[in-house]
Design a protein around this motif. Structure first.
Motif, short mmCIF file in Angstrom:
data_model
loop_
_atom_site.label_atom_id
_atom_site.label_comp_id
_atom_site.label_asym_id
_atom_site.label_seq_id
_atom_site.Cartn_x
_atom_site.Cartn_y
_atom_site.Cartn_z
N GLY A 51 0.59 -1.08 0.11
CA GLY A 51 -0.28 -0.27 -0.18
C GLY A 51 0.84 1.04 0.09
O GLY A 51 2.24 0.91 0.24
N CYS A 52 0.05 2.22 -0.63
CA CYS A 52 0.88 3.68 -0.04
C CYS A 52 1.95 3.99 1.02
O CYS A 52 3.05 4.42 1.02
N ALA A 53 1.21 3.59 1.88
CA ALA A 53 2.60 3.92 3.11
C ALA A 53 2.90 2.81 3.86
O ALA A 53 4.20 3.91 4.44
N GLY A 94 -0.74 0.52 6.05
CA GLY A 94 -1.84 1.01 6.04
C GLY A 94 -3.33 0.65 6.96
O GLY A 94 -3.02 -0.49 7.49
N ASP A 95 -3.92 1.11 6.82
CA ASP A 95 -5.47 0.83 7.46
C ASP A 95 -5.85 -0.24 7.11
O ASP A 95 -6.13 -1.56 7.82
N GLY A 96 -5.96 -0.14 5.52
CA GLY A 96 -5.94 -1.67 4.93
C GLY A 96 -4.87 -2.97 4.96
O GLY A 96 -6.23 -3.93 5.00
N ASP A 97 -3.96 -3.04 4.92
CA ASP A 97 -2.87 -3.58 5.40
C ASP A 97 -3.47 -4.38 6.68
O ASP A 97 -3.44 -4.93 7.15
N LEU A 98 -2.84 -3.47 7.45
CA LEU A 98 -2.71 -3.70 8.84
C LEU A 98 -4.42 -3.84 9.76
O LEU A 98 -4.13 -5.25 10.94
N ASN A 122 -4.49 6.08 7.91
CA ASN A 122 -5.66 5.40 7.97
C ASN A 122 -5.45 6.35 7.34
O ASN A 122 -5.68 7.79 8.03
N ASN A 123 -5.91 6.00 6.18
CA ASN A 123 -5.98 7.30 5.62
C ASN A 123 -7.86 7.21 4.72
O ASN A 123 -7.90 7.95 3.62
N PHE A 124 -7.90 5.96 5.65
CA PHE A 124 -10.03 5.48 5.60
C PHE A 124 -10.18 5.57 4.19
O PHE A 124 -12.21 4.57 3.57
N TYR A 126 -8.70 1.80 0.64
CA TYR A 126 -7.35 1.22 -0.34
C TYR A 126 -6.91 2.30 -1.18
O TYR A 126 -7.48 2.54 -1.99
N GLY A 127 -6.14 3.42 -0.31
CA GLY A 127 -4.77 4.44 -1.91
C GLY A 127 -4.59 3.69 -2.87
O GLY A 127 -4.93 4.06 -4.04
N MET A 128 -3.72 2.59 -2.86
CA MET A 128 -2.92 2.73 -3.45
C MET A 128 -3.55 1.46 -5.12
O MET A 128 -3.16 2.05 -5.75
C1 LIG Z 1 -3.14 -10.61 -0.89
C2 LIG Z 1 -3.20 -9.55 -1.70
N1 LIG Z 1 -4.19 -9.16 -1.95
C3 LIG Z 1 -4.71 -7.12 -2.57
C4 LIG Z 1 -3.19 -7.33 -2.37
C5 LIG Z 1 -4.06 -5.40 -3.14
N2 LIG Z 1 -3.85 -4.71 -2.55
C6 LIG Z 1 -2.42 -4.34 -2.82
S1 LIG Z 1 -2.53 -2.64 -2.13
C7 LIG Z 1 -3.41 -2.46 -1.46
C8 LIG Z 1 -4.74 -1.76 -0.22
C9 LIG Z 1 -3.89 -0.95 0.21
O1 LIG Z 1 -4.00 0.06 1.45
P1 LIG Z 1 -4.21 -0.07 2.43
O2 LIG Z 1 -3.11 -0.73 3.38
O3 LIG Z 1 -4.87 1.18 3.30
O4 LIG Z 1 -2.53 0.87 2.49
P2 LIG Z 1 -2.53 3.17 1.65
O5 LIG Z 1 -2.28 2.91 -0.33
O6 LIG Z 1 -4.22 3.39 1.64
O7 LIG Z 1 -2.02 3.53 2.08
C10 LIG Z 1 -4.42 -3.89 -1.79
C11 LIG Z 1 -5.91 -4.82 -2.04
C12 LIG Z 1 -2.34 -7.63 -3.20
N3 LIG Z 1 -1.08 -7.06 -2.97
N4 LIG Z 1 -2.03 -8.62 -2.35
#
Ligand SMILES: Cc1ncc(C[n+]2csc(CCOP(=O)(O)OP(=O)(O)O)c2C)c(N)n1
Ligand SMILES: [Mg+2]
Length: 254
Positions: A51-53, A94-98, A122-124, A126-128
């Motif tokens: 993710g971006c974070a 990131g929020d989605g990741d963690l 937390n950017n609310f 999945y940014g990336m």
């Molecule tokens: C097993 C798996 N599922 C899905 C993905 C696709 N994916 C990459 S980043 C991401 C979301 C990241 O969101 P977040 O953790 O909130 O980070 P942000 O980009 O918002 O900082 C997803 C779904 C992946 N790389 N691997």
């Protein structure tokens, strides 16, 4: 970022962050906290997911970094800490990741109270990957996958992690830089599971879909929404409607 922190960055990098992203602000605040603690960065390990974070430490920090599988920062970090207990292990992701894909690891890491520092950005959403809904997306908010507004309540992450057994739990926004720096310093020093939720603006994916205006407007939006826990204590539920409470929720002494 001020020049003295450049010593902690790998040379020749170009930022991967979009204009107005809060991740660059947080990057500087984490380095400032490490610099003020006078920790040798070579004694630290930074673990991030996808993710971006996850790009905050890797490839930016001139230090040992593990850029791991999506949702799996806590297992990787636990393994590294078990192998070398002297390492100061910091997770930045990131929020989605963690909290979405890695949600079970997060609560069980807190339950085991492993000596890790977790900075959840937390950017609310999945940014990336284009701005999909996450477990942190506010109710009613528009994302790529909630075009009619998110029908679900978000997790209150500090409450969740606190209930699971973490030693230190806090929430700040990148718009509260001084409080956030001292919180990061405390989180690193405390033994046990330390967790900070950091609110970070994502003007491209979240701000654009929710008509929050320019990156500066989004900073002002966060400044207006966030209220310190101590200040919130005197307010009624009506007055707290729409506010995000920030501060320390568990400080290692309980
Ligand atoms: C097993 C798996 N599922 C899905 C993905 C696709 N994916 C990459 S980043 C991401 C979301 C990241 O969101 P977040 O953790 O909130 O980070 P942000 O980009 O918002 O900082 C997803 C779904 C992946 N790389 N691997
Ligand atoms: Mg996110």
């Amino acid at each position: 970022m001020t020049r003295d922190l450049e010593q902690y960055l790998r040379p020749g990098l170009v930022t991967a962050f979009c204009p107005g992203c809060g991740d660059g602000i947080l990057l500087g605040l984490i380095l400032r906290a490490i610099d003020e603690l006078k920790i040798n960065i070579d004694d630290m390990l930074f673990v991030s997911g996808i993710g971006c974070a996850g790009w905050i430490p890797s490839p930016n920090f001139n230090a040992d970094t593990l850029h791991t599988l999506h949702g799996r920062t806590i297992p990787f970090a636990t393994g590294a800490k078990m192998f070398n207990p002297k390492l100061q292990v910091m997770i930045i992701s990131g929020d989605g990741d963690l909290a979405d894909i890695g949600g079970n690891h997060l609560i069980h890491g807190a339950r085991r109270n492993i000596d890790l520092t977790v900075i959840l950005v937390n950017n609310f959403l999945y940014g990336m990957t284009g701005g999909q809904v996450a477990c942190t997306t506010p109710m009613g908010a528009f994302t790529m996958t909630t075009t009619e507004g998110n029908p679900y309540r978000p997790f209150d992450l500090p409450k969740l992690v606190d209930a699971a057994g973490a030693t230190y739990v806090a929430r700040y926004s990148v718009t509260q830089p001084l409080a956030l720096i001292s919180s990061i310093k405390k989180a690193v020093q405390i033994k046990g599971f330390s967790f900070i939720e950091v609110l970070s603006p994502c003007p491209i994916q979240f701000g654009r879909r929710n008509q929050l205006g320019t990156p500066i407007d989004m900073i002002k939006f966060l400044m207006d929404k966030c209220i310190m826990k101590e200040e919130a204590e005197g307010l009624s539920p009506e007055e707290l409607e729409g506010k995000i409470i920030t501060g320390e929720f568990s400080d290692g002494r309980n």
